[in-house]
Design an enzyme around this catalytic site. Structure first.
Site, PDB file in Angstrom:
ATOM      1  N   CYS A 102       0.862  -1.172   0.000  1.00  0.00           N
ATOM      2  CA  CYS A 102       0.000   0.000   0.000  1.00  0.00           C
ATOM      3  C   CYS A 102       0.904   1.229   0.000  1.00  0.00           C
ATOM      4  CB  CYS A 102      -0.900   0.008   1.229  1.00  0.00           C
ATOM      5  SG  CYS A 102      -1.819   1.549   1.432  1.00  0.00           S
TER       6      CYS A 102
ATOM      7  N   ASP B  40      -0.178  -5.898   0.242  1.00  0.00           N
ATOM      8  CA  ASP B  40      -1.415  -6.207  -0.467  1.00  0.00           C
ATOM      9  C   ASP B  40      -1.182  -7.472  -1.278  1.00  0.00           C
ATOM     10  OD1 ASP B  40      -3.050  -3.997   0.299  1.00  0.00           O
ATOM     11  OD2 ASP B  40      -1.944  -2.718  -1.083  1.00  0.00           O
TER      12      ASP B  40
END
Length: 155
Positions: free
Chosen positions: A53, A60
């Site tokens: 992120c 992620d």
């Protein structure tokens, strides 16, 4: 065309390589398509794709499916694996990662057609799925469905 001619310019296949620190540093390589007069679809699936992120730095995770109908070129798979792994320490939103991967492949390969499905695991309780393709699929080429189920604890 001999195998020696096809693979002569590759720099990563068959040897130890270091994981690139960023997608910009990653080297994607291509080889001539020995079946360039035949319409067919190539699929790469990366069920454990990771990036960061850009705001929080938290990891992620996504399941990527890349389909393409090659023209004159094929992507060399080890270079693709290293390119995808280079996102592991790269901060970008899901949409940017997914579309950037597709555009980089299109720039390299000039395929007849390409699509990518980025099936991202939830962030803040919401899964984000990102889809991109270069246009309509060529007629007469079998393009299978991506068949990644909607989020239900994906797997």
């Amino acid at each position: 065309m001999t195998e020696e001619n096809i693979y002569a310019n590759l720099t990563q296949l068959g040897g130890a390589t270091v994981q690139p620190k960023s997608p910009e540093e990653a080297v994607l390589e291509k080889v001539p398509n020995p079946q360039k007069d035949t319409g067919y679809c190539v699929r790469f699936t990366a069920p454990e794709f990771t990036s960061l992120c850009p705001i929080t730095g938290q990891p992620d995770f996504a399941h990527l499916v890349i389909d393409y109908v090659p023209g004159d070129w094929l992507v060399e798979s080890k270079s693709l694996k290293l390119f995808l792994a280079s996102f592991r320490n790269h901060g970008a939103f899901h949409e940017d990662c997914t579309v950037s991967i597709a555009k980089r492949l299109v720039d390299l390969l000039e395929p007849q057609w390409l699509r990518i499905g980025g099936y991202w695991y939830p962030r803040g309780g919401i899964p984000i799925d990102v889809f991109y393709q270069t246009g309509p699929a060529p007629e007469g080429v079998w393009i299978p469905e991506q068949s990644v189920a909607g989020y239900r604890g994906r797997g």
